[in-house]
Scaffold this motif. Sequence first.
Motif, short mmCIF file in Angstrom:
data_model
loop_
_atom_site.label_atom_id
_atom_site.label_comp_id
_atom_site.label_asym_id
_atom_site.label_seq_id
_atom_site.Cartn_x
_atom_site.Cartn_y
_atom_site.Cartn_z
N VAL A 42 15.66 -2.03 3.50
CA VAL A 42 14.34 -1.45 3.24
C VAL A 42 13.70 -0.99 4.54
O VAL A 42 13.69 -1.71 5.53
N LYS A 43 13.15 0.24 4.50
CA LYS A 43 12.40 0.70 5.66
C LYS A 43 10.98 0.91 5.16
O LYS A 43 10.74 1.70 4.27
N ASN A 44 10.06 0.16 5.68
CA ASN A 44 8.71 0.22 5.13
C ASN A 44 7.69 0.15 6.25
O ASN A 44 7.53 -0.87 6.90
N TYR A 45 6.99 1.27 6.47
CA TYR A 45 6.02 1.27 7.55
C TYR A 45 4.76 0.49 7.23
O TYR A 45 4.07 0.04 8.10
N GLY A 100 -0.62 3.08 0.29
CA GLY A 100 -0.39 4.52 0.47
C GLY A 100 0.74 4.77 1.45
O GLY A 100 1.62 5.59 1.22
N MET A 101 0.72 4.04 2.56
CA MET A 101 1.77 4.24 3.56
C MET A 101 3.14 3.90 3.00
O MET A 101 4.11 4.62 3.23
N ALA A 135 4.02 3.97 -0.13
CA ALA A 135 4.39 4.96 -1.15
C ALA A 135 4.98 6.20 -0.51
O ALA A 135 5.94 6.78 -1.00
N ILE A 136 4.40 6.62 0.61
CA ILE A 136 4.82 7.90 1.20
C ILE A 136 5.95 7.72 2.20
O ILE A 136 6.84 8.54 2.28
N PHE A 137 5.93 6.64 2.96
CA PHE A 137 6.86 6.56 4.08
C PHE A 137 8.00 5.57 3.95
O PHE A 137 8.77 5.40 4.86
N SER A 138 8.13 4.88 2.83
CA SER A 138 9.19 3.86 2.84
C SER A 138 10.42 4.31 2.07
O SER A 138 10.35 5.24 1.27
N GLY A 195 -9.80 -4.95 1.03
CA GLY A 195 -9.32 -4.09 -0.05
C GLY A 195 -8.90 -2.73 0.48
O GLY A 195 -7.88 -2.17 0.07
N VAL A 196 -9.71 -2.19 1.40
CA VAL A 196 -9.37 -0.89 2.00
C VAL A 196 -8.01 -0.96 2.67
O VAL A 196 -7.14 -0.10 2.48
N MET A 197 -7.82 -2.04 3.44
CA MET A 197 -6.53 -2.21 4.13
C MET A 197 -5.37 -2.22 3.15
O MET A 197 -4.32 -1.61 3.37
N LEU A 198 -5.56 -2.93 2.03
CA LEU A 198 -4.50 -3.07 1.05
C LEU A 198 -4.12 -1.71 0.50
O LEU A 198 -2.94 -1.34 0.40
#
Lengths: 622, 369, 187
Positions: B335-338, B104-105, B107-110, B96-99
Amino acid sequence: MIIGVLTFIIMFSNTLSAEKFLVSDIPIQEGGRIKPLDSFARNQSLAFYGKRKIKHDNLSAMDWLLNLFTHPEKGLDQKVFNLRNPEVVNALDLAWTNNFHKYSYNELFPGIEKQLPLIREIFEKKEAERDVFETQLVEVYQNVMKFREIVSSLSCLLPLFSVYDPALATSLHIEPGQLISYAHVMSHRASLFETSQGIITKPESEWSLSEREIALLLYNLQQTSSDEFAKALKIIPPSKNDSSGLWLSPWELFDGRLIEPHQDKIIKSLEAYLLARFENNIENQNTALRSYKAGLLSHIGKKVDFSILSKERWLNKADLFTNSLVFYLLAFILLGLSWMLKPVILRNIAFGSIILGFCLHAFGIYLRMVIMSRPPISTLYETVIFVGFVIVLISLIIEYLRKDGLGIFIGSISGSMLHYVAFGYAADGDTLEMLVAVLNSNFWLATHVTTIILGYGTSLMAGLIGHIYLIEKIRVPNDTARLKSIYNNMFGVTLIALFFTLFGTILGGIWADQSWGRFWGWDPKENGALLIVLWQLMMVHMRISGLAKPDKFALGMVLNNIVVIMAWFGVNLLSIGLHSYGFASGIAVNLVLFTFFEIITGFGTYYWARSRNKLSIRTKNI
Amino acid sequence: MLNKIIKLFSSPKLFVYSLVWLMILVVVGTVSQRDIGLYASQQIYFSSYFFFIGPIPFPGGRIVLALMLVNLVSMMFKQNLWKMKKIGVVIVHLGGVMLLVGAGMTAIFSSEGSMVIEEGSKSNTVDDYNITELAIIDISDVNYDQYFVFGQPLFKNGNNLMHENLDFDITILDYMDNATLEQLKGSSGIQFKGMLKNFMLKRIKRDKDDMKNRPGIIYQISGSFSNTDGIYGLIFGQSVPATIKVEGRQYVMSLQKKKTYLPFAIELEDFKKVMHPGTDVAKSYSSKINLIENNVPRPILIEMNKPLRHEGYTFYQASFIENPSGEEATVLAAVKNYGRLFPYVSSIIMSIGLLLHMLVSMPNLFKKN
Amino acid sequence: MIIFQKVSLLFIIVFYLGCDNGRHIQNYRTPKKDFGVEKSLINEDSRSEAINNLSWDLPKGWVPSKGHSMRLASFDVPFSSGVGDLSIISLSGISGGLLANVNRWRAQINLDPISENEILDVSEVGESKMGAFRIFRMVNNSNNEKAILAAVLPTGEKTFFIKLTASQQGLIELESIFEKFCSSIGT
């Protein structure tokens, strides 16, 4: 035992394919796939009449369709259009008085012609902006247009013209007085052209008797050719040079193109069949059908799969899901009786009944899978059928383990209710439809949707056990062992449900990422599935942290049913809009009713159980 | 003291309350989509930190999920969790933490956008789906075009847009999310130039289908001290280009979707679509492209469910455009998604965890009576 | 735990401070692109003329409708999923030129105009009792509810325009019968 049942199912379905080629099996291309003419007939009957057979004339859909071809004049007078709206009936200058509210083409067409300007205006509006009257008027219009097209589609093959003049008859290779079709004349047009030279060169006053007859024939042919707009029956495979894969309707072959040998054979066989049906000659009908099949076989290109056609035809007739529903209901009644009278033997018969219903249910799913060659969970209708299948399967296992009727109870209720819901969707039209491109990836489709469906099924089971728990708590508040065992089952099923819904939701995200590039988009379908996961997570954590005792947990799982149903069916309503009538509003009403039912029974039994508990504690302390 | 804080942040009660609020957000956000559409709903309820109902702020999706992440991580520090019996539970929560971290990543970086490429042409830009920019393009030079681009966050009424190499100033007068052109009956005032001489740019209600919205912008050009000074208007997707001439230089002005330039180009050789016969339901589409980097072309086939992954970008076959003469253009989603891989790993971990837990606890729950 | 919270708070603050408007302004160069600055729209009006005596073979199901006064004839044309609108008008001479009229129709369904040589590519020729005519099929793929099938029939002094407006589906169904209808037009 299971292996035995499976082998039997597969063997039986294979015998279906060995049957002979019936007129119902004639392949037609519609909705992007090849289906038997029987399915086409049933779908049209459903669209015009509202049922898959013409009940008040006691005609099967296939017979109705064939009668339309051979006796179109009668067909135009047959009352097959079901009009539900008095306003529409008024607008078409008709009386609402007849008992069935069914009208014939001839009754409807003048009214439609008069209303063409209004109909055109309605078409300019977007679908969401049309009101009930407008939507239904347009529906009637489209049905009437389609009907007209179907009736005219085979007129080129009907024996409409008779030729008495010997010379003309010879040029057309027939006996004088014989009835021939447009198609027949077309295939002899070269010699007809020669014989008709006289009419072109001489003025009308100098025509011989035979030339007058030719002129009359040509005039009749021209009149009939106005039917060439009718392309509804795409029963002829394309030529090998045609890469589009689009099948043709008989009239399309007479636009001057080269007719391939297999197409010619099919046309001639169909013509022979119609004539034989017209004359009520069964032997000739069979010969014609054999020749038709030979024509299909000689087509070079994507081969027609006759076994699948006959399977679909059999499936249409067998109506497996209705029969399955009957056995589920029977099981429920028998179970109820077994509680009132002699327990054991009645319960065993009930168990047998539900197993029988389950086998029919499973066979139906298997056949659909074979016919469409895709997992049986591709449309909303199929998901409903499959969830029913899953729940009944698990219930059978529970019954086998517990042997106390709980399994039969859960299975028969859930199975019946879900079948009933599925029938609502089946009333919409053809349930065997093609999918849009994005749903074409069979692997992700199979894994994601199957998992979510298993999640829905197990969640609904947990909810049902929740109801049972609360009822038992009211009935026998002091039987802690029984209550604990039911609670354990409920919690166990909830964990299974959580696993499937969580995993299924994530798989859905992965499928979306693979297809569109984003794992999660907060769209209604995704949000619905998420809501189920969150609710179940919340209930489980409330239980773990002590915020909820078993009875509150049971109530929570009952309310979870509402979340599941909303996610499953409710989200579709958001895009349709709750203003449209017809089936969408039917679903909306049922959703609201179901929600109220669950809330009232859930909270009702919960508080009732609580008050009983207080009472029994008080009495205990005395 | 530390223990008290851990206890507060790691309690299941916090989780339950965050869950409840998240559920409320999901329901409200979903229902609102009927009226305002998907994109607007995402912006207000899910991708935001806060949103307002009247004067009162409420936590948005990002705050709630961040809180849940903190809660989950804090829970890991609980001593009595790390028991063999609870190994399944531990693994699930790690998943769950990983998800949440992955979310978060993303949301902010893609970033996400589209590329429309006609058969035989190539493109090296990705257009954002919603965000716009005002481009002033100096086309005077024979060898190149010079772009001055101002992003949407600058479109506040009264804002001055300037650049040292630009001979004039732009003052934003109005920006509309959805606009339409209305032909003027008479003529407009003398300060209106270009399209605004004959048309009025009117604000209309946002369509909930974002593809249908045509943004419009009205701005004033000043500082050229010539006839060019005046009020101009642009609408997204206008067919006639808006041009001005200042100090002998020719400029084209355009309101376009925000462009991102790629270090490579994609050329469409052939687009193929297969329909279910006799219907207009698409069965499958594919684009035969050349990926051109450093002038070296590499042939690749992009199909539905088989995207191209290159330089952190993923290109999906999204849709296509066909014009009546039969020419086709492919529409790719770029799409660019980290955070892409997190959900995959997390789902595997979570499933293993749940399965383990069920294996441990099932026998007790389904004991035969 | 306290450290964890402090760090995350700092991160959030820094993130917001990092926003400055400078990053929303860009200046760069690209290779030359054609912006079509010399393109202009052809937009001419056409005028009406007196009514003429025409005859035709009316296909089954086509119902005369009211239309405008400018029209010689007007019909509602039914098809499976809608009703099309067919009009016949006649204009003197070549009324504004073939190109102008084609582009006017294209604009009616939000299509960009085409050039003279493209016209030959997008039309077909038919033969009527009064001479040859050209049929144009105009479809806007982003709105398939409005499509136009138009025939231009020049007869020396007058030019007849037979225009059918329907959905794209309607055009597919009505194409051959439209052509037949046009072929049957005579005096």
